[in-house]
Structures are given as C-alpha cells and as structure tokens.
Design an enzyme around this catalytic site. Structure first.
Site, PDB file in Angstrom:
ATOM      1  CE  LYS A 104      24.538  -7.581 -25.047  1.00 27.49           C
ATOM      2  NZ  LYS A 104      23.426  -8.149 -25.832  1.00 27.49           N
ATOM      3  CE  LYS A 128      18.871   2.347 -25.541  1.00 22.16           C
ATOM      4  NZ  LYS A 128      17.609   1.410 -25.778  1.00 22.16           N
ATOM      5  CE  LYS A 140      16.800  -3.250 -31.044  1.00 16.33           C
ATOM      6  NZ  LYS A 140      16.815  -2.931 -29.649  1.00 16.33           N
ATOM      7  CG  ASP A 180      13.846  -4.769 -29.439  1.00 11.26           C
ATOM      8  OD1 ASP A 180      14.007  -3.886 -28.627  1.00 11.26           O
ATOM      9  OD2 ASP A 180      12.662  -4.494 -30.314  1.00 11.26           O
ATOM     10  CB  THR A 224      13.992  -3.099 -20.033  1.00 11.21           C
ATOM     11  OG1 THR A 224      14.878  -3.911 -20.688  1.00 11.21           O
ATOM     12  CG2 THR A 224      14.054  -1.812 -20.955  1.00 11.21           C
TER      13      THR A 224
HETATM   14  P1  NAP Z   1       7.484  -6.999 -26.350  1.00  7.23           P
HETATM   15  O1  NAP Z   1       7.501  -7.942 -24.965  1.00  7.23           O
HETATM   16  O2  NAP Z   1       7.155  -7.677 -27.465  1.00  7.23           O
HETATM   17  O3  NAP Z   1       6.254  -6.304 -26.154  1.00  7.23           O
HETATM   18  C1  NAP Z   1       5.827  -5.129 -26.923  1.00  7.23           C
HETATM   19  C2  NAP Z   1       4.404  -4.575 -26.515  1.00  7.23           C
HETATM   20  O4  NAP Z   1       4.119  -3.368 -27.166  1.00  7.23           O
HETATM   21  C3  NAP Z   1       3.341  -5.298 -26.713  1.00  7.23           C
HETATM   22  O5  NAP Z   1       2.309  -5.365 -25.741  1.00  7.23           O
HETATM   23  C4  NAP Z   1       2.711  -5.132 -28.035  1.00  7.23           C
HETATM   24  O6  NAP Z   1       1.365  -5.371 -28.485  1.00  7.23           O
HETATM   25  C5  NAP Z   1       3.053  -3.549 -27.882  1.00  7.23           C
HETATM   26  N1  NAP Z   1       2.979  -2.901 -29.207  1.00  7.23           N
HETATM   27  C6  NAP Z   1       3.572  -3.434 -30.188  1.00  7.23           C
HETATM   28  N2  NAP Z   1       3.539  -2.648 -31.459  1.00  7.23           N
HETATM   29  C7  NAP Z   1       2.451  -1.742 -30.964  1.00  7.23           C
HETATM   30  C8  NAP Z   1       1.805  -0.741 -31.542  1.00  7.23           C
HETATM   31  N3  NAP Z   1       2.054  -0.446 -32.992  1.00  7.23           N
HETATM   32  N4  NAP Z   1       0.971   0.033 -30.827  1.00  7.23           N
HETATM   33  C9  NAP Z   1       0.845  -0.149 -29.514  1.00  7.23           C
HETATM   34  N5  NAP Z   1       1.416  -1.208 -28.894  1.00  7.23           N
HETATM   35  C10 NAP Z   1       2.318  -2.087 -29.659  1.00  7.23           C
HETATM   36  O7  NAP Z   1       8.695  -5.816 -26.503  1.00  7.23           O
HETATM   37  P2  NAP Z   1       9.318  -5.334 -25.366  1.00  7.23           P
HETATM   38  O8  NAP Z   1      10.719  -6.175 -25.409  1.00  7.23           O
HETATM   39  O9  NAP Z   1       8.791  -5.124 -24.544  1.00  7.23           O
HETATM   40  O10 NAP Z   1       9.975  -3.768 -25.961  1.00  7.23           O
HETATM   41  C11 NAP Z   1       9.137  -2.817 -26.153  1.00  7.23           C
HETATM   42  C12 NAP Z   1       9.989  -1.376 -26.481  1.00  7.23           C
HETATM   43  O11 NAP Z   1      11.046  -1.497 -25.510  1.00  7.23           O
HETATM   44  C13 NAP Z   1      10.297  -1.622 -27.848  1.00  7.23           C
HETATM   45  O12 NAP Z   1      10.617  -0.166 -28.237  1.00  7.23           O
HETATM   46  C14 NAP Z   1      11.875  -2.068 -27.694  1.00  7.23           C
HETATM   47  O13 NAP Z   1      12.684  -1.589 -28.434  1.00  7.23           O
HETATM   48  C15 NAP Z   1      11.974  -1.390 -26.261  1.00  7.23           C
HETATM   49  N6  NAP Z   1      13.198  -2.098 -25.484  1.00  7.23           N
HETATM   50  C16 NAP Z   1      13.254  -3.323 -25.040  1.00  7.23           C
HETATM   51  C17 NAP Z   1      14.338  -3.673 -24.256  1.00  7.23           C
HETATM   52  C18 NAP Z   1      13.988  -5.054 -23.694  1.00  7.23           C
HETATM   53  O14 NAP Z   1      15.151  -5.390 -22.861  1.00  7.23           O
HETATM   54  N7  NAP Z   1      13.081  -5.828 -23.998  1.00  7.23           N
HETATM   55  C19 NAP Z   1      15.285  -3.057 -23.829  1.00  7.23           C
HETATM   56  C20 NAP Z   1      15.240  -1.626 -24.378  1.00  7.23           C
HETATM   57  C21 NAP Z   1      14.074  -1.053 -25.012  1.00  7.23           C
HETATM   58  P3  NAP Z   1       1.054  -6.630 -29.349  1.00  7.23           P
HETATM   59  O15 NAP Z   1       1.362  -7.806 -28.542  1.00  7.23           O
HETATM   60  O16 NAP Z   1      -0.230  -6.633 -29.437  1.00  7.23           O
HETATM   61  O17 NAP Z   1       1.996  -6.573 -30.693  1.00  7.23           O
END
Ligand code: NAP
Length: 460
Positions: A104, A128, A140, A180, A224
């Site tokens: 998962k 996790k 992943k 993600d 999250t």
């Molecule tokens: P998301 O909806 O795609 O959002 C990512 C955000 O981070 C966007 O605002 C993006 O900006 C910004 N970003 C990406 N690369 C960046 C960089 N190099 N410097 C600064 N900002 C950056 O993704 P998300 O689902 O929120 O995920 C964010 C983090 O949480 C990741 O590490 C992911 O693995 C982790 N996570 C997510 C989940 C989940 O359920 N979604 C669960 C556990 C962990 P732009 O739009 O400009 O790219």
C-alpha cells in the site's frame, strides 16, 4: 575479570558493527540512490537497542531482507500529446514489504521521480503503514511525468497508458496504490476507469483516494493534513502547549498543506505563510484559506496570485526562505529535503517550539539533529503523516463491506489512530532508552511490528 557491564558493552559494540556492515552493503548496492540511503540510515540509526534486546532479528536476517524490495517494476509509458506527438515517460512501482498485508502506498507524478525517490518513499511506507495498526504492507510508485501544463485529455491518455502496465501488478489483495504529489482525485479516476475496463470488473478496493460517487471514503482528502495536526496536537499537549493562539508556517499548498492549515486554523492557530514550488506568501493577517483553495484546487494557479485578492500579503520568490518567518509551529508539507540545517537554525533562532512533518522526509538529517539537540518538539513524517494511508485503509475496509461510513465516523477513527501512533512512538522511545525522541520511537515501533511478522513467516 569482566563485569556484566563489560559484557553488555561488548555485545553492543558487536551489534553496532553488524548494523554498520549491513549499511555498507546497502550503500555499495545502491550507491546512486541518495534519498533511499538517507531513509535507510535514519531507520538503522534507531535500531541498536532493539537488536541488542532481540538478537532473533539478527539471526533471521531482518535488516538484510527489509532493505531489499520484494519486487521492483520499471516500465515504459508511451502516450500521445494533443498535437499527436509520441511522448515517453518512465513508470515505477516498488512492492517493498508484504509482511503485514497487501502493498500500500501512493503514486507520485513529478519530473524528479526516479528509482531512488520511489525506493525511499516505499521504504518509509513500510514502517508508516505498520504504525497505523492497519493490515497493510509497504509500496510506492509513480512516474517522471509532469502534469503541469498538460491538458485534461493528455492527463487522461497518460493515466490510461500508465495503468495498462500497472494493472498487471496490482489488485485489492495484492497491491493498492493511492495518490501523492501530482496524483489527486482526477488522476485516480482515470486510472480506476482504465483498470475497470481491462479487468471487466468493478474492483473498488484496487485504488484508494477515489471519488465519493464510486467507492471513495469521506474524509480521505483531508486525512493527511488533519492527521498531521492531530499528531502534533498530542505532542504539544504533553509539554503544555497547544495550537490555540500559536503562529504557524506551512510549506506547500497542495493536498497535505491545505488540510493541515484548515485543521490548525480550526484549532485556533494563525497560519501566516504557505508556498508552492515558485515561492511563498506571507500574510501577517493570517492566510485566507478560501483564496488558497480557489487558486490551487479549482483554478490551478500559482501562489503569487494570492496577492491579487490580498494586497497586504507579501510574495517572495524561492521556497526555502519560508523558514525565516518567525513562528511557534512549523509544518513542512511540500516535499523531501525542503528544510535543511540553515533553515532549522533560522527557525530555532526565531523561537520555534515544534516541527511536524506533513511531507515525506522534508527535513534533512542535520536539521533533525539540530531540532532534537535544541529541545524543539519534532514529529517525524512516518508517524505524523500516517493519517492519509490510515484513511486509505479505512476506504479499503468500506469497499470490502460495501458500506460507506459518515464523515464523523471516519474522522473520529483517524483521530484515534493518530493518538495511538503518538502513544506507541512515545512508549517505544521510552522503553528503548531515548525518552521523548519520536524519530527513534516511530522507527522502533514500526520496525518491531514488521520484524515480528517477518520472523513468524519464515525466510521469504
Ligand atoms: P500535492 O498536492 O501535489 O502538493 C505538493 C505541494 O508541494 C505543492 O504546493 C507543490 O508546489 C509543492 N512543492 C513540490 N515540490 C516542491 C519543491 N521542490 N519546493 C517547494 N514546494 C514544492 O502533493 P501532496 O499530496 O500534498 O504531498 C505533499 C507531501 O506529502 C509529499 O512529500 C507526499 O509524499 C507527502 N504525503 C502525501 C500524502 C497524501 O495523502 N497526499 C500522504 C502522506 C505523505 P507546485 O504546485 O508548484 O509543484
């Protein structure tokens, strides 16, 4: 004559040497995978007391086995853009560990995706998922496809091509991907549609993060971000702090970030800054979340447009500067290694009390060390952001029973899970000699669950 203490010291040294040898082998085998090595090292650094107390884990080769994915699938994803040109991306899925259940973990679509990123995320996911207490293994996947600037039709064609290959490797009892970075409800919808067409069956449990009208769970979108704030609230409470009245800085403005901001505000905090990959917004009046949601969830616009609605706010180009803003609580919710030593120094000199990781591995190792050495409360990603995968597991449970729970039901289960993860982590830290260290506590609590299952299942 050797005392008991001498014998214990020798034992410890032997175990330390063993862990180092295993780590050196991992380094040699994966020398071009820095993020993966960083994730392995962080876990290994926590395990010395566990291995001293439980030599079975050494005899059964748990460390040697846990760092090797059970399977790694790497595939070509060809698709046609709107002009009829052939485009080719790379697809990845790592099925890291199935000791506790079907693999998962999310799918990430971002140009930076490569083997190292997928393996670090998959490795973290093992522990996790174990911490959630749900029956799920670790995996992943993703692609170096960049959804930015692509039309809706291009995204659909890419998702369909990606799923044609991925569908050979997943299933509700085999491997259950989710979203993600770059993969939200729209992409999950296109991939689910393609999977259904290929299988000729409606297997809702094959993907999580689905739309509510075809098997999704209420509360998954928020899980999250909300979960991170629930976890941090537990950590704060233990020291007599709370979100109420605190100033908070949150990086990112995607799924995790938006709902971390929402819950922090609901708990009475003032969130003054958030970002995207172009830069950050500082609004001393408090970020207006409706504007952020409209820009990011509806219009797909850049964060500097926030200023059009809120002229008092400041936009600064570049992301790392966000950590120079004074705050009580920092929540890095964007991406890996976005908070380095220099940023940690700034946060500490500005009096930060707590840091909670919403993103995966957002803090570098030396930033974490600095926080811990300076008594900043630190909530590590694999515990603090486990809310998303927890509700994904609840979505799987709803899919198998074909009963949909209410939002309140899901949210209260999420809250309970996050409290349990906090308790398990804090207890493991205490039991293994580093009270209050949640990095070690989470690594140990997660590792023991997986290692015990691996021992029970024999050498496989
Ligand atoms: P998301 O909806 O795609 O959002 C990512 C955000 O981070 C966007 O605002 C993006 O900006 C910004 N970003 C990406 N690369 C960046 C960089 N190099 N410097 C600064 N900002 C950056 O993704 P998300 O689902 O929120 O995920 C964010 C983090 O949480 C990741 O590490 C992911 O693995 C982790 N996570 C997510 C989940 C989940 O359920 N979604 C669960 C556990 C962990 P732009 O739009 O400009 O790219």
């Amino acid at each position: 004559m050797k005392t008991m203490e001498d014998v214990k010291d020798i034992q410890k040294q032997n175990v330390r040497d063993y862990v180092q040898q295993v780590y050196h082998r991992v380094e040699k085998r994966n020398e071009y995978e820095p993020e993966f090595l960083q994730a392995v090292k962080e876990v290994f650094d926590s395990l010395l007391p566990v291995l001293v107390k439980n030599p079975t884990y050494i005899n059964k080769g748990i460390l040697e086995r846990i760092v090797e994915p059970e399977r790694f699938v790497f595939f070509r994803v060809p698709w046609l853009d709107d002009k009829g040109n052939v485009r080719v991306n790379r697809g990845f899925r790592v099925q890291f560990n199935s000791a506790l259940g079907p693999y998962k973990g999310g799918l990430r679509f971002h140009p930076s995706v490569n083997t190292s990123i997928i393996k670090f995320l998959g490795f973290e996911q093992i522990f996790k998922n174990a911490l959630t207490g749900q029956p799920i293994g670790g995996g992943k996947g993703g692609s170096d496809f960049d959804p930015k600037g692509k039309s809706d039709d291009e995204i659909m064609r890419f998702c369909q091509s990606f799923m044609i290959e991925l569908s050979k490797h997943i299933g509700p009892d085999i491997d259950v991907p989710a979203g993600d970075i770059g993969v939200g409800a729209r992409e999950i919808g296109y991939m689910f549609g393609q999977y259904k067409r290929m299988r000729g069956a409606f297997e809702a449990g094959v993907l999580t993060g689905k739309g509510l009208d075809y098997g999704g769970s209420l509360g998954r979108t928020e899980a999250t971000g909300y979960g991170t704030v629930y976890f941090v609230e537990e950590m704060l409470k233990d020291k007599g702090y709370e979100f109420e009245g605190s100033t908070v800085v949150v990086s990112g403005s995607g799924n995790v970030s938006i709902y971390a901001m929402e819950k922090a505000m609901e708990f009475g905090a003032k969130v003054v800054a958030c970002s995207d990959s172009s830069g950050y917004i500082y609004d001393q009046n408090g970020i207006n979340l409706d504007t952020i949601k409209q820009l990011k969830e509806v219009e797909n616009k850049r964060i500097y447009e926030y200023k059009n609605e809120h002229p008092d706010a400041v936009f600064v180009e570049g992301c790392s500067g966000i950590w120079s803003i004074p705050c009580d609580i920092a929540l890095p919710c964007a991406t890996q290694n976005e908070l380095d030593r220099e940023s940690a120094e700034l946060l500490i000199s500005n009096g930060v009390k707590a840091v909670g990781e919403g993103a995966n591995m957002p803090s570098t190792q030396d930033a974490i060390d600095l926080f811990i050495d300076n008594d900043v409360l630190f909530a590590p990603a694999k515990a603090a952001n486990a809310g998303g995968v927890s509700v994904s597991a609840l979505e799987m449970a709803q899919n198998s029973t074909r009963i949909m729970w209410t939002r309140e039901d899901v949210d209260s289960k999420l809250h309970e899970i996050m409290k349990n993860i906090y308790q398990d982590s804090i207890q493991a830290a205490e039991e293994y000699g580093d009270p209050g260290n949640l990095v070690k506590g989470a690594n140990i609590a997660g590792f023991i669950k997986v290692a015990d299952a691996m021992v029970s299942q024999g050498v496989v």
